[in-house]
Design a protein around this motif. Structure first.
Motif, mmCIF file in Angstrom:
data_model
loop_
_atom_site.group_PDB
_atom_site.id
_atom_site.type_symbol
_atom_site.label_atom_id
_atom_site.label_comp_id
_atom_site.label_asym_id
_atom_site.label_seq_id
_atom_site.Cartn_x
_atom_site.Cartn_y
_atom_site.Cartn_z
ATOM 1 N N ASN A 102 56.439 42.441 52.471
ATOM 2 C CA ASN A 102 55.837 43.682 52.968
ATOM 3 C C ASN A 102 54.765 44.100 51.957
ATOM 4 N N ILE A 134 52.317 34.612 54.861
ATOM 5 C CA ILE A 134 51.749 35.656 55.709
ATOM 6 C C ILE A 134 50.349 35.190 56.115
ATOM 7 N N TYR A 137 43.423 40.358 56.969
ATOM 8 C CA TYR A 137 43.345 38.972 56.499
ATOM 9 C C TYR A 137 43.682 38.071 57.670
ATOM 10 N N ARG A 143 51.842 45.714 51.891
ATOM 11 C CA ARG A 143 50.928 46.861 51.926
ATOM 12 C C ARG A 143 51.692 48.171 52.040
ATOM 13 N N HIS A 163 51.765 42.945 60.332
ATOM 14 C CA HIS A 163 51.327 41.615 59.907
ATOM 15 C C HIS A 163 52.212 40.564 60.549
ATOM 16 N N ASN A 166 51.616 50.788 55.734
ATOM 17 C CA ASN A 166 51.217 49.668 56.583
ATOM 18 C C ASN A 166 51.329 50.047 58.056
ATOM 19 N N ARG A 203 47.227 39.533 58.178
ATOM 20 C CA ARG A 203 47.454 40.966 57.990
ATOM 21 C C ARG A 203 46.576 41.667 59.018
#
Length: 623
Positions: A448, A477, A492, A450, A457, A453, A480
């Protein structure tokens, strides 16, 4: 030059922080002076063709779904459409409980497909499952008064939830249509008897005045996830059943169970909680244990002979979402399921028996996922009598399953930013998990990354040795979510330049097609992006190859409604999707939407659609 540009794409924020320009001039060595004062300019490189065969759509238009011009859709099933003989056509002013039991339910939230029989693959005929998660009485009844529902209005709502089995067929034009007179069609409602199986069947916490033995629940409620099994049944997970209940009273429950039930954040400020005003079983001050009979995985056998619907407690009690079934090399069944609420976990169940056993989902072990730093992870067994799950903390195996959330925390499973959807990529079997986000997150960890959030993601998981029953895994990941035009969202896309991608947030549904492209449906995207014009919709995400991470919006949806419940046909020519809440936030007699019937129905009707190419039976992503 190529290496320098890729570096810029992969670590744009780091380069900016270091004061390095991302322009081509900064990365390319200065040319040597030329004797020719007017040198011939170097031709611009030819842009790489997109891996997706459509141009991303914009923000859409009011009252309509917006698709690329070479695509179309058809409504397969809308609220009130006849499913069984005797239903009649939809009539807003002539609703009855008996008619609703024969007609399609409200709020489609999940779909799944099965062949008609084990010997016939899905080609031009199939069985479609639709989960009906809830109702919106303000758009169902012109005379609905909040806090004062009539007995008929409550009865109709309970008949409008649950699920529908519908035979569908594909015509010569490539469009899927319902077979309304099929003997295979079926409704499951919010009042049908359902057999409880597994460790919690008969448990004291599931006994009520209506069912003193605790072996039969009444109805399928709040299902927002569904999948098909290899043995020809549908699984539907109860995700938001708690929203049907009200009058939660803390002192009616023993301490450990009270904590577990409070984690669902019981509330009465939603219309479905009005059910308790006419039916006592939904009032937790009157029937406190009724809630414990919901929050499970339900199995529906759509075979030609009626079979009792079963509710499998061995898969745990939680807000089931993202149901996905696989079979290991040894024949054991693996069921992935996520707990669709912020701060909760991802699970999988491994059966004790092998495919062919009648009790596959009644005996086995439930595991919760721990995501470790560095891209490794482990599946932690929720087995009574070991470590933190021993007595007196948990009294028996049934107690572990009743308090699944607390058991997962006790063994150290990773709390996630609302895990909501799971899908398996064809070919390599990689499992993708969608997290819709947690705007209130104040700390970060590996899985996790961020704070605040609100966008969500995606996590890609590779089981050890490619074995679904493995107890360890690797993960990354790849995406994002966020808005490429808003650097504050820090999007991302697997290293691809975000400027090439569409905005996306609050992913609620995930499905792969045969090409390995992931289809993403969203619920709450305008709020997550803080841009009302960015309505919920569908996007295609390239997950392999040189353009891995390319994401393009495929459908811009209706204002106020998610696009979710995705299922791709095995041949890749159609995508099934649900439009669960057109007109949300408005009331009769002046709904804000009249989709899909324009002005004929008198209200908006939630519906399931099939998206295809305009060319008959052409692959969605073919060129």
């Amino acid at each position: 030059m190529e290496l320098c540009m890729r570096t810029g794409q992969l670590s744009r924020r780091a380069l900016l922080a270091a004061g390095v320009s991302l322009t081509l001039a900064a990365c390319t060595p200065a040319p040597a002076p030329s004797a020719d004062p007017s040198p011939t300019p170097t031709p611009a490189p030819t842009p790489e063709p997109s891996a997706l065969p459509f141009a991303a759509v914009g923000t859409g238009r009011p009252g309509a779904l917006t698709l690329p011009p070479e695509y179309t859709y058809r409504v397969l099933l809308g609220w009130g459409d006849p499913v069984l003989a005797g239903a009649g056509s939809f009539d807003l002013a002539a609703q009855t409980e008996s008619r609703q039991r024969l007609s399609a339910g409200y709020e489609p939230a999940a779909t799944a497909l099965l062949p008609l029989d084990a010997q016939t693959p899905i080609q031009d005929r199939a069985l479609l499952w639709v989960s009906h998660a809830g109702t919106d009485p303000t758009l169902m009844f012109a005379d609905y008064a909040r806090g004062r529902p009539t007995p008929d209005q409550v009865a109709i709502q309970l008949a409008a939830v649950g699920g529908t089995v519908l035979e569908v067929t594909r015509g010569g034009d490539g469009q899927w249509v319902p077979v309304l007179d099929s003997p295979r069609n079926r409704r499951v409602t919010g009042t049908d008897p359902i057999l409880l199986t597994g460790p919690l069947a008969g448990h004291p916490s599931l006994r009520t005045r209506f069912d003193p033995q605790g072996t039969r629940a009444e109805g399928l409620l709040g299902s927002r996830t569904a999948t098909a099994t290899p043995w020809g049944t549908f699984l539907a997970g109860e995700t938001t059943a708690d929203r049907f209940f009200g009058d939660f009273t803390r002192d009616r429950y023993p301490e450990p169970l009270r904590r577990e039930l409070e984690s669902y954040q019981p509330r009465t400020d939603i219309a479905q909680a009005d059910l308790r005003l006419q039916q006592n079983r939904f009032s937790l001050s009157t029937e406190p244990q009724e809630l414990c009979r919901f929050g499970y995985v339900v199995e529906v056998d759509p075979g030609p002979q009626p079979v009792t619907v079963r509710k499998h407690t061995a898969l745990g009690r939680l807000r089931h979402s993202g149901l996905t079934v696989r079979v290991s090399g040894t024949g054991r069944v693996v069921v992935y399921t996520a707990d669709a609420q912020t701060g909760h976990c991802w699970y999988k169940f491994i059966s004790a028996g092998r495919v062919g056993n009648a009790d596959l989902l009644e005996r086995g072990t439930l595991y919760a996922a721990r995501f470790d730093p560095g891209g490794s992870g482990a599946w932690l067994p929720l087995t009574h009598g070991t470590g933190a799950l021993a007595a007196p903390a948990f009294t028996d195996p049934a107690d572990v399953l009743l308090r699944t959330r607390e058991a997962a925390r006790a063994v150290g499973a990773t709390a996630l930013d609302a895990p909501v959807a799971t899908a398996v990529r064809p070919g390599d079997g990689q499992v993708w998990l969608a997290l819709s986000g947690d705007p209130d997150r104040t700390t970060t960890d590996a899985a996790n990354p961020r704070r605040n959030n609100r966008w969500g993601h995606l996590i890609a998981v590779s089981e050890a040795g490619g074995d679904p029953a493995a107890l360890s895994f690797g993960w990354e990941i790849p995406v994002r979510c966020g808005d490429p035009s808003d650097t504050g969202s820090d999007p991302y896309f697997a290293g691809l330049d975000p400027a090439r991608c569409s905005p996306v947030a609050a992913v609620d549904s995930l499905a792969f097609d045969p090409t390995g492209v992931a289809w993403l449906g969203t619920s709450g995207q305008p709020e997550a992006l803080r841009k009302p014009e960015q309505v919920d919709g569908l996007s295609a995400l390239v997950t392999t190859g040189a353009q891995r991470g390319l994401l393009s919006r495929f459908v811009a949806g209706l204002s106020g409604s998610a696009l979710t419940g995705l299922t791709a046909t095995p041949d890749g020519t159609a995508l099934i999707a649900a439009v669960p809440s057109p007109g949300r936030g408005s009331t009769l007699p002046t709904p804000s939407e009249s989709w899909p019937d324009t002005r004929t129905a008198g209200t908006a009707r939630p519906a399931v659609i099939a998206l295809t190419r305009t060319t008959a039976k052409a692959p969605l992503l073919g060129r």
